[in-house]
Enzyme design. Structure first.
Site, short mmCIF file in Angstrom:
data_model
loop_
_atom_site.label_atom_id
_atom_site.label_comp_id
_atom_site.label_asym_id
_atom_site.label_seq_id
_atom_site.Cartn_x
_atom_site.Cartn_y
_atom_site.Cartn_z
N TYR A 85 16.71 10.80 7.06
CA TYR A 85 15.42 10.44 6.47
C TYR A 85 14.41 11.57 6.55
CZ TYR A 85 10.82 8.39 5.83
OH TYR A 85 9.55 8.16 5.39
N GLY B 52 9.37 6.71 2.72
CA GLY B 52 8.99 5.32 2.56
C GLY B 52 10.05 4.55 1.81
#
Length: 506
Positions: free
Chosen positions: A52, A59
């Site tokens: 990530y 998000g």
């Protein structure tokens, strides 16, 4: 020169850096941790691992894979898109604190940034290049994204900074003048700059510094009121407070007694009255409770100032990369709401003491401390102003931390609103300072009726110092000026964080 390591930053050091403008240096050991963490990120990119914020979007876009050729653009777009703060800018000292706090977090070595980024951030602090950062726009989870994005803009040569006159100017021109080179953000670096609680903590630290001084000042001002009303000192006897057991309450009573040492204006039980109203008699209990809150707030701020609040966090040389939620500001949000209540109570009880100073039905002083009661109103409307500020504080003290609005298509479905809490706490502190200024003006006037020559020595010194700024009320005048002058004296200045009594009494 204060060394930052990521582990030992204190509020006292932040005072020195942000108010005294002391310079910083970086721990060599911590910089080595930064290098090791960066190698882990480089390996993740080279191996095309799915992590990530490094090889994915952000998000709700966390499932979108990013090609290696687009990694730099990903970080640049992140900063630009997130720089949507609005409203007035934070004060320069808050902006400076944000940089120091973010730098300290990166030095823990779990964020994966390059040493050159850390070095530039340190240079900005030492060169006093402070970003212009709008106050509003943070939800206080996923980090203080909008405010920190405005900080990051300066590092890439965009955005605004304050000049020597406090004006907003283009960052690029100032960096060029200081011969500092903007950086091109690499993998994860944009995310590492904005994932964190540094806006709410920066405001929170400045709040604490000012609230601490205000709490000390509230004691000598209350002691001055005790003299003006010939209050009963027996209520501060140590036996009363020791049997309850709160150390902060005991300490307030001890300091109140020290302020009143040698006073011929205070009384004892049964001499003038049997007991005082709560706003006098319960000063140690009420002010002591505020000190309990301040102790709690200080502990949480110092923990957070040395916390890794990034996402993801990189452990064990990159063998363990975890996407978690240390950016969530709930601990500070609750602490700031607690601070709001605690400082609002200092204003509440101060305003009640003002009422006792000006109301002729509650004292033996000239009505409303007027030189000519009836013809002149004296301090009558100053009490109105204090009451107005106290009422405003009650609205501001509503907890921000109980609110949450989902964001990022419900991926980020619970947020702290901690930065709102920090900002509201700042407003309450400013209001309370003015309420205490009003009490101070009224108490200064009251002791002139009860007898300046009979004052306690320490309080006589205060009376003399403040009378140089606020003259005796010999006739009505524009009291707004007096209130602001005294409030300015009560504010934190360089080399002045608390009253001298803080040093004399432990």
């Amino acid at each position: 020169m204060i060394e930052l390591s990521g582990d030992s930053l204190t509020i006292d050091q932040l005072k020195r850096i942000c108010i005294e403008q002391e310079q910083i240096t970086i721990s060599k050991t911590s910089m080595e941790k930064v290098r090791e963490s960066r190698l882990a990120v480089d390996n993740i990119v080279a191996n095309k691992e799915i992590v990530y914020g490094i090889t994915t979007g952000f998000g709700k876009f966390s499932d979108v894979m990013i090609e290696a050729k687009d990694v730099e653009d990903l970080q640049l777009y992140l900063i630009r898109s997130h720089a949507c703060g609005v409203g007035n800018p934070f004060e320069e000292k808050v902006s400076r604190a944000m940089m120091v706090l973010r730098l300290n977090a990166l030095l823990k070595g779990f964020s994966g940034v390059r040493p050159v980024l850390v070095e530039l951030l340190a240079d900005l602090v030492n060169e006093r290049i402070h970003p212009v950062i709008p106050e509003q726009g943070s939800l206080g989870a996923s980090g203080d994204l909008a405010p920190l994005a405005h900080l990051a803009l300066v590092m890439i040569g965009e955005g605004k900074v304050f000049n020597e006159k406090g004006e907003a100017v283009d960052a690029a021109s100032v960096l060029s003048k200081k011969q500092l080179q903007p950086i091109v953000l690499q993998a994860k670096e944009g995310l590492a700059l904005i994932n964190g609680t540094q806006a709410m903590v920066a405001v929170g630290v400045m709040n604490y510094i000012e609230a601490e001084k205000l709490a000390y000042d509230s004691e000598w001002i209350a002691a001055l009121t005790m003299e003006g009303l010939q209050g009963i000192i027996d209520a501060f006897h140590p036996a009363v407070h020791e049997v309850r057991g709160y150390p902060q309450q005991v300490a307030v009573a001890k300091r109140m007694t020290a302020w009143l040492e040698g006073s011929q204006l205070i009384t004892h039980q049964g001499e003038k009255r049997v007991q005082d109203a709560y706003s006098l008699r319960c000063i140690p209990q009420v002010h002591g409770a505020t000190w309990q809150a301040l102790d709690y707030v200080k502990e949480k701020l110092e923990i957070e100032a040395n916390a890794a609040t990034d996402n993801p966090l990189i452990f064990d040389g990159g063998k363990l990369v975890i996407s978690g939620g240390n950016f969530h500001g709930q601990p500070i949000a609750i602490a700031m709401d607690f601070l709001k209540i605690a400082i609002a109570e200092l204003a509440n009880i101060s305003e009640r003491r003002v009422e006792r100073l000006v109301n002729p039905q509650l004292n033996d002083l000239p009505a409303f401390l007027s030189a000519q009661p009836g013809l002149q109103s004296g301090a009558m409307i100053m009490q109105y102003a204090a009451a107005s500020l106290v009422s405003e504080n009650k609205t501001l003290a509503h907890p921000a931390s109980v609110d949450s609005i989902p964001s990022s298509a419900n991926q980020e479905d619970h947020v702290s609103m901690g930065t709102i809490g920090s900002r509201h706490a700042r407003l309450i502190i400013n209001n309370t300072r003015r309420v205490l200024a009003i009490e101070c003006i009224c108490a200064l006037q009251a002791v002139e009726s009860t007898g300046i020559d009979k004052m306690a020595g320490k309080l006589k010194e205060k009376w003399e110092a403040y009378r140089k700024v606020v003259p005796t009320i010999s006739e009505d005048r524009i009291f707004s000026t007096d209130i602001e002058e005294v409030a300015s004296l009560l504010n934190v200045k360089k080399g002045d964080y608390a009253t001298d009594l803080q040093l004399d009494i432990t």
